[in-house]
Design an enzyme around this catalytic site. Structure first.
Site, PDB file in Angstrom:
ATOM      1  CB  CYS A  30     -48.809  38.702  71.967  1.00 17.20           C
ATOM      2  SG  CYS A  30     -47.414  37.991  72.843  1.00 17.20           S
ATOM      3  CB  CYS A  33     -45.795  38.080  70.077  1.00 15.78           C
ATOM      4  SG  CYS A  33     -46.690  36.782  70.952  1.00 15.78           S
TER       5      CYS A  33
END
Length: 105
Positions: A30, A33
């Protein structure tokens, strides 16, 4: 540093915690993230002793992901006394995360 937790650790580290806890539901793949990771590390250091910051890898912890209905990452969930009291979905500025955490103290 934010601790990565798994399985039964979730109950002890989050649900039974005497301190407020922010859980970062993330994935290695991600991009957003990774963008907020430095902010979460700073939060973890600044809040040491007052609150906890932990991480849950959604690809490894499907039971926890299902329980909390995590549909996108990053999702930040804020727990107090074992209950979800707030959450943030998506990458947001550091200040937004700090402000939410400060409201729990």
């Amino acid at each position: 540093m934010a601790k990565i937790i798994a399985g039964v650790e979730f109950e002890n580290e989050v649900l039974k915690s005497d301190l407020p806890v922010m859980v970062d539901f993330y994935a290695e793949w991600c991009g957003p993230c990774k963008m907020i990771a430095p902010s979460l590390e700073a939060l973890s250091q600044e809040m040491a002793g007052k609150a906890k910051v932990v991480k849950v890898d959604i690809d490894k912890e499907s039971d926890i992901v299902t329980t909390y209905n995590i549909r996108s990452v990053p999702t930040l969930m804020f727990f107090k006394n074992g209950e979800v009291v707030d959450k943030i979905i998506g990458a947001v500025p550091k200040e937004v995360i700090f402000d939410k955490m400060n409201l729990l103290l």
